[in-house]
Design a protein around this motif. Structure first.
Motif, PDB file in Angstrom:
ATOM      1  N   VAL A 219      25.218 -15.547 -24.279  1.00 17.71           N
ATOM      2  CA  VAL A 219      24.498 -16.165 -23.180  1.00 17.71           C
ATOM      3  C   VAL A 219      23.305 -15.348 -22.974  1.00 17.71           C
ATOM      4  O   VAL A 219      23.245 -14.100 -22.411  1.00 17.71           O
ATOM      5  N   TYR A 220      22.134 -16.088 -23.237  1.00 23.14           N
ATOM      6  CA  TYR A 220      20.701 -15.145 -23.082  1.00 23.14           C
ATOM      7  C   TYR A 220      19.867 -15.854 -22.206  1.00 23.14           C
ATOM      8  O   TYR A 220      19.802 -17.057 -22.072  1.00 23.14           O
ATOM      9  N   ASP A 221      18.974 -15.121 -21.386  1.00 19.52           N
ATOM     10  CA  ASP A 221      18.287 -15.617 -20.354  1.00 19.52           C
ATOM     11  C   ASP A 221      16.687 -15.002 -20.773  1.00 19.52           C
ATOM     12  O   ASP A 221      16.678 -13.748 -20.966  1.00 19.52           O
ATOM     13  N   MET A 222      15.865 -15.701 -21.001  1.00 18.51           N
ATOM     14  CA  MET A 222      14.434 -15.130 -21.310  1.00 18.51           C
ATOM     15  C   MET A 222      13.810 -14.372 -20.236  1.00 18.51           C
ATOM     16  O   MET A 222      13.128 -13.456 -20.445  1.00 18.51           O
ATOM     17  N   VAL A 223      14.296 -14.805 -19.114  1.00 17.11           N
ATOM     18  CA  VAL A 223      13.881 -13.611 -18.123  1.00 17.11           C
ATOM     19  C   VAL A 223      14.538 -12.612 -18.056  1.00 17.11           C
ATOM     20  O   VAL A 223      15.591 -12.434 -18.438  1.00 17.11           O
ATOM     21  N   TYR A 224      13.926 -11.332 -17.397  1.00 17.29           N
ATOM     22  CA  TYR A 224      14.483 -10.143 -17.407  1.00 17.29           C
ATOM     23  C   TYR A 224      14.372  -9.459 -15.937  1.00 17.29           C
ATOM     24  O   TYR A 224      13.548 -10.105 -15.067  1.00 17.29           O
ATOM     25  N   GLY A 225      15.350  -8.484 -15.541  1.00 14.20           N
ATOM     26  CA  GLY A 225      15.124  -7.933 -14.326  1.00 14.20           C
ATOM     27  C   GLY A 225      16.048  -6.484 -14.446  1.00 14.20           C
ATOM     28  O   GLY A 225      16.928  -6.454 -15.330  1.00 14.20           O
ATOM     29  N   ARG A 242      29.401 -12.335 -24.189  1.00 13.73           N
ATOM     30  CA  ARG A 242      28.282 -11.284 -23.714  1.00 13.73           C
ATOM     31  C   ARG A 242      27.051 -12.084 -23.220  1.00 13.73           C
ATOM     32  O   ARG A 242      27.007 -13.179 -23.340  1.00 13.73           O
ATOM     33  N   THR A 243      26.299 -11.230 -22.544  1.00 18.12           N
ATOM     34  CA  THR A 243      25.055 -11.740 -21.853  1.00 18.12           C
ATOM     35  C   THR A 243      24.064 -10.667 -22.277  1.00 18.12           C
ATOM     36  O   THR A 243      24.418  -9.433 -22.330  1.00 18.12           O
ATOM     37  N   ALA A 244      22.856 -11.283 -22.398  1.00 19.96           N
ATOM     38  CA  ALA A 244      21.656 -10.317 -22.302  1.00 19.96           C
ATOM     39  C   ALA A 244      20.244 -11.045 -21.888  1.00 19.96           C
ATOM     40  O   ALA A 244      20.128 -12.457 -21.802  1.00 19.96           O
ATOM     41  N   ASP A 245      19.362 -10.270 -21.294  1.00 21.84           N
ATOM     42  CA  ASP A 245      18.266 -10.805 -20.571  1.00 21.84           C
ATOM     43  C   ASP A 245      17.123 -10.634 -21.783  1.00 21.84           C
ATOM     44  O   ASP A 245      17.399 -10.057 -22.838  1.00 21.84           O
ATOM     45  N   GLY A 246      15.856 -11.271 -21.518  1.00 25.43           N
ATOM     46  CA  GLY A 246      14.758 -11.330 -22.194  1.00 25.43           C
ATOM     47  C   GLY A 246      13.897 -10.006 -22.432  1.00 25.43           C
ATOM     48  O   GLY A 246      12.773 -10.066 -23.087  1.00 25.43           O
ATOM     49  N   LEU A 247      14.205  -8.881 -22.089  1.00 25.39           N
ATOM     50  CA  LEU A 247      13.391  -7.488 -22.133  1.00 25.39           C
ATOM     51  C   LEU A 247      13.484  -7.156 -23.546  1.00 25.39           C
ATOM     52  O   LEU A 247      12.104  -6.965 -23.970  1.00 25.39           O
ATOM     53  N   LEU A 250      10.959  -9.509 -25.081  1.00 22.16           N
ATOM     54  CA  LEU A 250       9.329  -9.168 -24.722  1.00 22.16           C
ATOM     55  C   LEU A 250       8.966  -7.811 -25.440  1.00 22.16           C
ATOM     56  O   LEU A 250       7.788  -8.045 -26.015  1.00 22.16           O
ATOM     57  N   VAL A 251       9.762  -6.903 -25.642  1.00 20.10           N
ATOM     58  CA  VAL A 251       9.286  -5.727 -26.552  1.00 20.10           C
ATOM     59  C   VAL A 251       9.198  -6.170 -28.016  1.00 20.10           C
ATOM     60  O   VAL A 251       7.995  -5.579 -28.640  1.00 20.10           O
ATOM     61  N   GLU A 252      10.014  -6.905 -28.591  1.00 21.39           N
ATOM     62  CA  GLU A 252       9.796  -7.315 -30.138  1.00 21.39           C
ATOM     63  C   GLU A 252       8.735  -8.223 -30.275  1.00 21.39           C
ATOM     64  O   GLU A 252       7.887  -8.236 -31.152  1.00 21.39           O
ATOM     65  N   GLN A 253       8.405  -9.301 -29.362  1.00 19.26           N
ATOM     66  CA  GLN A 253       7.088  -9.962 -29.616  1.00 19.26           C
ATOM     67  C   GLN A 253       5.913  -9.238 -29.374  1.00 19.26           C
ATOM     68  O   GLN A 253       4.810  -9.189 -30.188  1.00 19.26           O
ATOM     69  N   ALA A 254       5.964  -8.024 -28.530  1.00 21.66           N
ATOM     70  CA  ALA A 254       4.837  -7.253 -28.484  1.00 21.66           C
ATOM     71  C   ALA A 254       4.706  -6.517 -29.833  1.00 21.66           C
ATOM     72  O   ALA A 254       3.414  -6.113 -30.268  1.00 21.66           O
ATOM     73  N   ALA A 255       5.830  -5.990 -30.225  1.00 25.58           N
ATOM     74  CA  ALA A 255       5.680  -5.318 -31.465  1.00 25.58           C
ATOM     75  C   ALA A 255       5.167  -6.002 -32.821  1.00 25.58           C
ATOM     76  O   ALA A 255       4.449  -5.779 -33.500  1.00 25.58           O
ATOM     77  N   GLU A 256       5.459  -7.398 -32.833  1.00 28.85           N
ATOM     78  CA  GLU A 256       4.855  -8.141 -33.795  1.00 28.85           C
ATOM     79  C   GLU A 256       3.353  -8.307 -33.599  1.00 28.85           C
ATOM     80  O   GLU A 256       2.470  -8.497 -34.571  1.00 28.85           O
ATOM     81  N   SER A 270      13.362   2.633 -29.056  1.00 28.45           N
ATOM     82  CA  SER A 270      13.116   3.764 -27.863  1.00 28.45           C
ATOM     83  C   SER A 270      12.354   3.079 -26.963  1.00 28.45           C
ATOM     84  O   SER A 270      12.419   3.387 -25.722  1.00 28.45           O
ATOM     85  N   VAL A 271      11.309   2.237 -27.047  1.00 29.85           N
ATOM     86  CA  VAL A 271      10.392   1.554 -26.175  1.00 29.85           C
ATOM     87  C   VAL A 271      11.399   0.678 -25.039  1.00 29.85           C
ATOM     88  O   VAL A 271      11.342   0.719 -23.937  1.00 29.85           O
ATOM     89  N   LEU A 272      12.312  -0.010 -25.907  1.00 29.87           N
ATOM     90  CA  LEU A 272      13.155  -0.760 -25.169  1.00 29.87           C
ATOM     91  C   LEU A 272      13.924  -0.038 -24.011  1.00 29.87           C
ATOM     92  O   LEU A 272      14.206  -0.277 -22.802  1.00 29.87           O
ATOM     93  N   GLN A 273      14.678   1.053 -24.507  1.00 30.75           N
ATOM     94  CA  GLN A 273      15.454   1.957 -23.770  1.00 30.75           C
ATOM     95  C   GLN A 273      14.533   2.434 -22.570  1.00 30.75           C
ATOM     96  O   GLN A 273      15.254   2.509 -21.462  1.00 30.75           O
TER      97      GLN A 273
END
Ligand SMILES: NC(=O)c1ccc[n+]([C@@H]2O[C@H](COP(=O)([O-])OP(=O)(O)OC[C@H]3O[C@@H](n4cnc5c(N)ncnc54)[C@H](OP(=O)(O)O)[C@@H]3O)[C@@H](O)[C@H]2O)c1
Length: 280
Positions: A219-225, A242-247, A250-256, A270-273
């Motif tokens: 389950v994925y939420d495009m919002v993050y926090g 499993r769950t994951a937020d949209g951080l 955000l980093v991957e679209q910026a990399a593109e 490393s940037v995501l971390q």
């Protein structure tokens, strides 16, 4: 120094300057990246002024993605398919529009979260700009079926019609999509549930049938926090594996976007971390 910026309204919350500064440092690119927050009526003027002042490109966020697309002379097929741009590249021959949201989501799902999309049933919740931006990329990922469920069902149906008529998605691909309201959801299970609504920003959770969460593999939420979003908390309480937020998205679209501008692909892990640790 080459100049880039993110433009939106409001813009103060944007993490893009931080992300691009980390990419630039890590790859040795001589560039600056700032925020532009013009009044809504001044968007086009602000873009053209930034370009005249020597700016090389922009990221674009709410509420300007469609207007950014309309300003461009040429575009990538992924921007053309959705009629919206989150990236502008200022080229000698004119403004080029791209949309990296879909690729960013796919990279986060497949590389960071190790989730394989092929043959899966996906529930995409929401039918606004974010859902529109990622739908063609999800379909490219060979998913078996995508159900687009929205609070306003007519908007889900209109989105699918748009992708067929204006976006040029072939009918055989669109046949894998269904649009509906929350109370008319076709039976699952859905391996992947993606929240592309802005509800989590106001603590509001889309009124989905409760069974969808426990049946999902992710389950994925495009919002993050800092904390899991309200949507992810509910999914966890109802048995999501499993769950994951949209951080990561955000980093991957910026990399593109960074790659489009600089032809260098930054290391996103490393940037995501680092970004995650700064949220905490
Ligand atoms: N992580 C990333 O990289 C990334 C990238 C893009 C967007 N996003 C996030 O995605 C979210 C959506 O952005 P957007 O551009 O699609 O916004 P948008 O165009 O304004 O669309 C908002 C969507 O949310 C729905 N919605 C709002 N409040 C709701 C509620 N209380 N219950 C159910 N549905 C609700 C709307 O439904 P109706 O049609 O019924 O109004 C619509 O489908 C934003 O929070 C944005 O920050 C994240």
């Amino acid at each position: 120094m080459d100049r880039y910026a993110v433009v939106g309204h409001p813009i103060g919350h944007s993490r893009s300057p931080e992300i691009h500064a980390m990419f630039a440092r890590a790859t040795g690119q001589a560039m600056t990246y700032e925020r532009l927050g013009p009044d809504p009526e001044g968007f086009e003027e602000a873009v053209l002024r930034f370009r005249e002042e020597g700016g090389k490109g922009l990221n674009v966020t709410l509420p300007f993605k469609e207007r950014a697309f309309a300003l461009a002379r040429s575009c990538s097929s992924r921007a053309g398919a959705v009629g919206a741009a989150n990236t502008l590249d200022f080229r000698a021959e004119g403004i080029f529009a791209d949309n990296t949201d879909g690729a960013g989501l796919i990279r986060d799902l497949t590389r960071n979260l190790d989730f394989s999309l092929a043959g899966q049933d996906v529930l995409l919740v929401g039918a606004g700009g974010a859902a529109r931006g990622v739908l063609p990329a999800l379909l490219d990922g060979s998913v078996s079926r995508i159900v687009v469920a929205n609070r306003t069902p007519a908007r889900a149906l209109a989105l699918l019609q748009y992708l067929g008529r204006e976006g040029g998605l072939p009918q055989e691909i669109l046949h894998r999509c269904v649009g509906c309201g929350f109370d008319a959801l076709p039976p699952g299970p859905y391996a992947l549930v993606i929240n592309a609504t802005s509800g989590s920003l106001e603590g509001e959770i889309p009124a989905l049938p409760e069974g969808v969460y426990g049946e999902a593999m992710l389950v994925y939420d495009m919002v993050y926090g800092k904390e899991p979003t309200p949507f992810l908390k509910k999914a966890q309480a109802l048995g999501a594996r499993r769950t994951a937020d949209g951080l990561g998205m955000l980093v991957e679209q910026a990399a593109e976007s960074f790659y489009l501008w600089r032809q260098v692909y930054p290391d996103t892990g490393s940037v995501l971390q680092q970004l995650r640790s700064r949220l905490e």
